[in-house]
Design a protein around this motif. Structure first.
Motif, PDB file in Angstrom:
ATOM      1  N   ILE A  89       0.829  -1.205   0.000  1.00 10.54           N
ATOM      2  CA  ILE A  89       0.000   0.000   0.000  1.00 10.54           C
ATOM      3  C   ILE A  89       0.865   1.259   0.000  1.00 10.54           C
ATOM      4  O   ILE A  89       0.475   2.296  -0.549  1.00 10.54           O
ATOM      5  CB  ILE A  89      -0.970  -0.008   1.204  1.00 10.54           C
ATOM      6  CG1 ILE A  89      -2.068   1.039   1.034  1.00 10.54           C
ATOM      7  CG2 ILE A  89      -0.234   0.205   2.524  1.00 10.54           C
ATOM      8  CD1 ILE A  89      -3.135   0.969   2.106  1.00 10.54           C
ATOM      9  N   CYS A  93       0.403   4.054  -2.909  1.00  8.80           N
ATOM     10  CA  CYS A  93      -0.019   5.411  -2.541  1.00  8.80           C
ATOM     11  C   CYS A  93       1.143   6.406  -2.488  1.00  8.80           C
ATOM     12  O   CYS A  93       0.945   7.559  -2.085  1.00  8.80           O
ATOM     13  CB  CYS A  93      -0.742   5.388  -1.194  1.00  8.80           C
ATOM     14  SG  CYS A  93      -2.314   4.502  -1.228  1.00  8.80           S
ATOM     15  N   ASP A 103      -8.980   9.101   2.570  1.00 11.77           N
ATOM     16  CA  ASP A 103      -9.515   7.743   2.620  1.00 11.77           C
ATOM     17  C   ASP A 103     -11.027   7.890   2.596  1.00 11.77           C
ATOM     18  O   ASP A 103     -11.645   8.228   3.597  1.00 11.77           O
ATOM     19  CB  ASP A 103      -9.045   7.024   3.885  1.00 11.77           C
ATOM     20  CG  ASP A 103      -9.501   5.565   3.938  1.00 11.77           C
ATOM     21  OD1 ASP A 103     -10.391   5.190   3.146  1.00 11.77           O
ATOM     22  OD2 ASP A 103      -8.984   4.813   4.781  1.00 11.77           O
ATOM     23  N   TYR A 180      -7.840   7.306  -1.682  1.00 11.87           N
ATOM     24  CA  TYR A 180      -7.785   5.861  -1.488  1.00 11.87           C
ATOM     25  C   TYR A 180      -9.201   5.319  -1.364  1.00 11.87           C
ATOM     26  O   TYR A 180     -10.013   5.849  -0.597  1.00 11.87           O
ATOM     27  CB  TYR A 180      -6.986   5.553  -0.220  1.00 11.87           C
ATOM     28  CG  TYR A 180      -6.899   4.088   0.148  1.00 11.87           C
ATOM     29  CD1 TYR A 180      -6.078   3.217  -0.557  1.00 11.87           C
ATOM     30  CD2 TYR A 180      -7.644   3.578   1.211  1.00 11.87           C
ATOM     31  CE1 TYR A 180      -5.996   1.877  -0.218  1.00 11.87           C
ATOM     32  CE2 TYR A 180      -7.560   2.239   1.560  1.00 11.87           C
ATOM     33  CZ  TYR A 180      -6.737   1.397   0.843  1.00 11.87           C
ATOM     34  OH  TYR A 180      -6.653   0.073   1.189  1.00 11.87           O
ATOM     35  N   VAL A 236      -6.016   5.397  -5.725  1.00  9.03           N
ATOM     36  CA  VAL A 236      -5.617   4.006  -5.491  1.00  9.03           C
ATOM     37  C   VAL A 236      -6.833   3.240  -4.993  1.00  9.03           C
ATOM     38  O   VAL A 236      -7.487   3.654  -4.035  1.00  9.03           O
ATOM     39  CB  VAL A 236      -4.467   3.915  -4.468  1.00  9.03           C
ATOM     40  CG1 VAL A 236      -4.146   2.449  -4.147  1.00  9.03           C
ATOM     41  CG2 VAL A 236      -3.230   4.629  -5.006  1.00  9.03           C
ATOM     42  N   LYS A 238      -8.191  -0.465  -3.672  1.00  8.07           N
ATOM     43  CA  LYS A 238      -7.871  -1.793  -3.168  1.00  8.07           C
ATOM     44  C   LYS A 238      -8.971  -2.754  -3.623  1.00  8.07           C
ATOM     45  O   LYS A 238     -10.147  -2.494  -3.428  1.00  8.07           O
ATOM     46  CB  LYS A 238      -7.791  -1.770  -1.639  1.00  8.07           C
ATOM     47  CG  LYS A 238      -7.381  -3.092  -1.011  1.00  8.07           C
ATOM     48  CD  LYS A 238      -7.300  -2.952   0.499  1.00  8.07           C
ATOM     49  CE  LYS A 238      -6.869  -4.236   1.170  1.00  8.07           C
ATOM     50  NZ  LYS A 238      -6.800  -4.082   2.651  1.00  8.07           N
ATOM     51  N   PHE A 262      -3.720  -3.531  -5.749  1.00 11.46           N
ATOM     52  CA  PHE A 262      -3.975  -2.095  -5.711  1.00 11.46           C
ATOM     53  C   PHE A 262      -3.931  -1.569  -7.140  1.00 11.46           C
ATOM     54  O   PHE A 262      -2.909  -1.705  -7.822  1.00 11.46           O
ATOM     55  CB  PHE A 262      -2.950  -1.378  -4.833  1.00 11.46           C
ATOM     56  CG  PHE A 262      -3.040  -1.733  -3.375  1.00 11.46           C
ATOM     57  CD1 PHE A 262      -3.918  -1.069  -2.534  1.00 11.46           C
ATOM     58  CD2 PHE A 262      -2.266  -2.750  -2.843  1.00 11.46           C
ATOM     59  CE1 PHE A 262      -4.020  -1.410  -1.190  1.00 11.46           C
ATOM     60  CE2 PHE A 262      -2.355  -3.101  -1.501  1.00 11.46           C
ATOM     61  CZ  PHE A 262      -3.241  -2.420  -0.679  1.00 11.46           C
TER      62      PHE A 262
END
Length: 272
Positions: A89, A93, A103, A180, A236, A238, A262
């Motif tokens: 991660i 990122c 986030d 994110y 990004v 996930k 990712f």
């Protein structure tokens, strides 16, 4: 969305429970406090309906004999082992640059904690009043921990709908380094039968799914990706390793792990 809930507590924690009650009331959740003789595992088994609990560990969510809170202190061993080289991660990122990071899919805040430890200034967005209050309590308690105290100062909690928050930034023409996304319900858009045969969700996630039932496409994060790409140098996402791309948009780069990956989307108009 849950608008009324019991809050179980023992007499010695009544004042603490009343504080939580007041906070949640301001956020649109009616909480009825019920004093119990002993808030233990047996009591939770005998009272399986979803409820809140307040004790010396703070605020909890309980249901079906299980209890859950964003236990940030339990993450300390992992956080102490983490490094920019060891964490995928961190590469995805670009955490070595100590970015400003949103986030937009808070969950229990564990990824935000990790990113803050590795240098990011994190804005953590959560729209659900109960989950936000649980996160807020976890952050408040973490401030008293010698290790976490410095980390949580790099996390700003924002009580807002992520789509509305990102849209406001877009209208104000503000940019962040990274957004994110870790959508809550990726299993709904996986196109491979093998991927659907997943292990039982951890207890914490079981309760989180009960609290946050699927309520439309927003849970897939498709619209969030569209908005995030407008205001971010890098987005990004996930994903489970075999899941389809979010919003069917092919990423500019990927980092692959055994269980997850990712996907990164770069803003071509911004020179990094």
């Amino acid at each position: 969305m849950v608008s009324e809930l019991r809050l179980y507590t023992e007499t010695q924690y009544l004042e603490k429970a009343q504080t939580y009650q007041s906070v949640l009331s301001l956020r649109g959740v009616d909480v009825n406090i019920e004093l119990v003789e002993k808030l233990n595992a047996r009591f939770l088994r005998l009272n399986p309906e979803m409820a809140l609990c307040a004790d010396d560990a703070g605020l909890w969510l309980s249901a079906n004999g299980m209890k859950m809170q964003p236990d940030w202190k339990a993450e300390i061993p992992r956080l102490k082992r983490a490094s920019l080289k060891s964490e995928m991660i961190a590469r995805a990122c670009n955490l070595s640059e100590k970015p400003s990071l949103i986030d937009a899919t808070a969950g229990l805040g564990h990824d935000s904690l990790l990113m803050a430890v590795l240098g990011a200034q994190v804005t953590l967005i959560e729209r659900h009043p109960i989950l936000f209050t649980l996160l807020e309590d976890a952050q408040a308690q973490s401030r008293h921990d010698p290790f976490l105290g410095l980390v949580v100062d790099r996390i700003q909690l924002v009580f807002s709908d992520s789509a509305a928050y990102l849209q406001q930034l877009a209208e104000q023409k503000k940019m962040v380094d990274v957004t994110y996304l870790d959508p809550m319900f990726p299993q709904r858009d996986q196109n491979l039968q093998a991927v659907k045969k997943q292990a039982q969700v951890k207890k914490q996630m079981q309760l989180l799914h009960m609290l946050l039932p699927e309520d439309g496409e927003m849970d897939l994060g498709d619209y969030l990706l569209v908005l995030a790409r407008k205001i971010s140098k890098r987005v990004v996402v996930k994903r489970p390793r075999l899941a389809i791309f979010l919003d069917d948009q092919s990423p500019d780069h990927q980092w692959q792990g055994d269980a997850c990956r990712f996907d990164a989307y770069f803003n071509k108009q911004v020179i990094e």
